[in-house]
Design a protein around this motif. Structure first.
Motif, PDB file in Angstrom:
ATOM      1  N   HIS A  68       0.892  -1.156  -0.051  1.00  0.00           N
ATOM      2  CA  HIS A  68      -0.113   0.120  -0.184  1.00  0.00           C
ATOM      3  C   HIS A  68       0.946   1.218   0.062  1.00  0.00           C
ATOM      4  O   HIS A  68       0.195   2.294  -0.067  1.00  0.00           O
ATOM      5  CB  HIS A  68      -0.994  -0.020   1.296  1.00  0.00           C
ATOM      6  CG  HIS A  68      -0.213   0.351   2.552  1.00  0.00           C
ATOM      7  ND1 HIS A  68       0.419  -0.640   3.300  1.00  0.00           N
ATOM      8  CD2 HIS A  68       0.006   1.573   3.183  1.00  0.00           C
ATOM      9  CE1 HIS A  68       0.701  -0.182   4.499  1.00  0.00           C
ATOM     10  NE2 HIS A  68       0.522   1.198   4.361  1.00  0.00           N
ATOM     11  N   GLN A  69       2.191   1.065   0.368  1.00  0.00           N
ATOM     12  CA  GLN A  69       2.926   2.399   0.159  1.00  0.00           C
ATOM     13  C   GLN A  69       3.413   2.812  -1.138  1.00  0.00           C
ATOM     14  O   GLN A  69       3.240   2.040  -2.049  1.00  0.00           O
ATOM     15  CB  GLN A  69       4.240   2.066   1.161  1.00  0.00           C
ATOM     16  CG  GLN A  69       4.013   1.949   2.443  1.00  0.00           C
ATOM     17  CD  GLN A  69       5.097   1.675   3.471  1.00  0.00           C
ATOM     18  OE1 GLN A  69       5.617   0.686   3.516  1.00  0.00           O
ATOM     19  NE2 GLN A  69       5.734   2.793   3.924  1.00  0.00           N
ATOM     20  N   THR A  70       3.897   3.957  -1.317  1.00  0.00           N
ATOM     21  CA  THR A  70       4.373   4.796  -2.445  1.00  0.00           C
ATOM     22  C   THR A  70       5.376   3.457  -3.308  1.00  0.00           C
ATOM     23  O   THR A  70       5.107   3.450  -4.430  1.00  0.00           O
ATOM     24  CB  THR A  70       4.957   6.235  -2.329  1.00  0.00           C
ATOM     25  OG1 THR A  70       3.881   6.701  -1.890  1.00  0.00           O
ATOM     26  CG2 THR A  70       5.167   6.474  -3.660  1.00  0.00           C
ATOM     27  N   LYS A  71       6.075   2.997  -2.530  1.00  0.00           N
ATOM     28  CA  LYS A  71       7.044   2.202  -3.333  1.00  0.00           C
ATOM     29  C   LYS A  71       6.573   0.782  -3.915  1.00  0.00           C
ATOM     30  O   LYS A  71       7.293   0.081  -4.508  1.00  0.00           O
ATOM     31  CB  LYS A  71       8.404   1.724  -2.225  1.00  0.00           C
ATOM     32  CG  LYS A  71       7.828   1.189  -1.081  1.00  0.00           C
ATOM     33  CD  LYS A  71       9.199   0.890   0.041  1.00  0.00           C
ATOM     34  CE  LYS A  71       8.656   0.363   1.437  1.00  0.00           C
ATOM     35  NZ  LYS A  71       9.784   0.189   2.132  1.00  0.00           N
ATOM     36  N   GLY A  72       5.260   0.315  -3.200  1.00  0.00           N
ATOM     37  CA  GLY A  72       4.614  -0.935  -3.540  1.00  0.00           C
ATOM     38  C   GLY A  72       4.007  -0.832  -4.890  1.00  0.00           C
ATOM     39  O   GLY A  72       3.618   0.128  -5.276  1.00  0.00           O
ATOM     40  N   THR A  73       3.681  -2.061  -5.480  1.00  0.00           N
ATOM     41  CA  THR A  73       2.742  -1.920  -6.758  1.00  0.00           C
ATOM     42  C   THR A  73       1.880  -3.031  -6.433  1.00  0.00           C
ATOM     43  O   THR A  73       2.156  -4.437  -6.539  1.00  0.00           O
ATOM     44  CB  THR A  73       3.657  -2.254  -7.988  1.00  0.00           C
ATOM     45  OG1 THR A  73       4.755  -1.378  -7.902  1.00  0.00           O
ATOM     46  CG2 THR A  73       2.669  -2.446  -9.091  1.00  0.00           C
ATOM     47  N   PRO A  74       0.558  -3.025  -5.737  1.00  0.00           N
ATOM     48  CA  PRO A  74      -0.354  -3.953  -5.901  1.00  0.00           C
ATOM     49  C   PRO A  74      -0.678  -4.667  -6.811  1.00  0.00           C
ATOM     50  O   PRO A  74      -0.782  -4.241  -8.209  1.00  0.00           O
ATOM     51  CB  PRO A  74      -1.530  -3.174  -5.087  1.00  0.00           C
ATOM     52  CG  PRO A  74      -0.993  -1.676  -4.756  1.00  0.00           C
ATOM     53  CD  PRO A  74      -0.015  -1.528  -5.581  1.00  0.00           C
ATOM     54  N   SER A  75      -0.997  -6.006  -6.855  1.00  0.00           N
ATOM     55  CA  SER A  75      -1.382  -6.741  -7.886  1.00  0.00           C
ATOM     56  C   SER A  75      -2.835  -6.543  -8.445  1.00  0.00           C
ATOM     57  O   SER A  75      -3.122  -6.996  -9.479  1.00  0.00           O
ATOM     58  CB  SER A  75      -1.015  -8.289  -7.519  1.00  0.00           C
ATOM     59  OG  SER A  75      -0.100  -8.429  -7.279  1.00  0.00           O
TER      60      SER A  75
END
Length: 242
Positions: free
Chosen positions: A132-139
């Motif tokens: 959920h953070q900016t650095k993440g990419t949810p699927s």
């Protein structure tokens, strides 16, 4: 299966999170500010509820799964520290393996709860929480909605808290930003939601218009300069860290 039809997997995920002691504790965790005498200032529990509300409004308009959105939204900060990212940085300094609240949120639902058995949440919910953070990419698109809604919610709350705490006035927001996304916290919240829905409609992606996304980034920079690094807030940092 009648039970599954009445309570699908993502709905059960959200309900499992809501009944956790760790979820209840969010109500007492402060965020950027910790002026304990002021009960009007936002707590982490209110933040996750606003994220859930904003994200479900967007997801419903786009025809996505609101149960999955709610599960991710309610669980995304369940491993967060008191005092927001200031608390997170303090723990990261002393934990030998580091500390990241999104990873701790997954660890909470996977390992720490139910005497080590975890909650057996779906992979989609766990992925959304972890990323959920900016650095993440949810699927999933639902996870991407929560990721945007988290930013929208904390900008909304932090701005409101700064005004209540006398650190900012609404009129301090630069005109170039206000003319794009609104002159009050309510106007900005409404504008972000409508823009996300309009610009994501019939796309296999969740996105803002370039103009609004640019204004949101400028607003975050303004908040870092005037609020997060403000002397009144920084004075409390040493005590919070200790």
């Amino acid at each position: 299966d009648v039970a599954t039809a009445l309570r699908p997997a993502f709905m059960r995920d959200a309900e499992k999170v809501m009944h956790l002691p760790a979820y209840n504790r969010l109500a007492g965790k402060t965020q950027v500010f910790s002026f304990l005498a002021d009960e009007d200032l936002s707590r982490r529990g209110l933040h996750v509820q606003l994220v859930s509300r904003v994200a479900r409004d967007i997801g419903r308009a786009l025809g996505l799964n609101c149960d999955l959105i709610e599960a991710v939204a309610l669980g995304h900060d369940i491993g967060h520290t008191p005092f927001g990212h200031a608390g997170e940085r303090a723990l990261n300094e002393v934990c030998p393996y580091g500390f990241c609240h999104s990873e701790q949120s997954v660890r909470t639902v996977d390992v720490l709860e139910k005497n080590g058995q975890g909650l057996n949440l779906t992979q989609e919910a766990r992925d959304g929480i972890r990323n959920h953070q900016t650095k993440g990419t949810p699927s999933t698109l639902e996870g991407k909605i929560v990721r945007y809604s988290d930013k929208i919610a904390y900008i909304h709350h932090d701005m409101d808290d700064a005004v209540r705490g006398g650190i900012l006035k609404e009129s301090d927001v630069p005109k170039e930003i206000a003319e794009v996304i609104g002159f009050t916290t309510g106007e900005r919240l409404d504008h972000f939601i409508h823009d996300l829905v309009t610009y994501s409609y019939e796309k296999n992606e969740i996105c803002m218009s370039p103009e609004v996304e640019g204004a949101m980034r400028k607003l975050r920079s303004f908040m870092f300069e005037r609020v997060y690094q403000n002397k009144a807030a920084k004075r409390k940092r040493r005590r919070r860290r200790r």
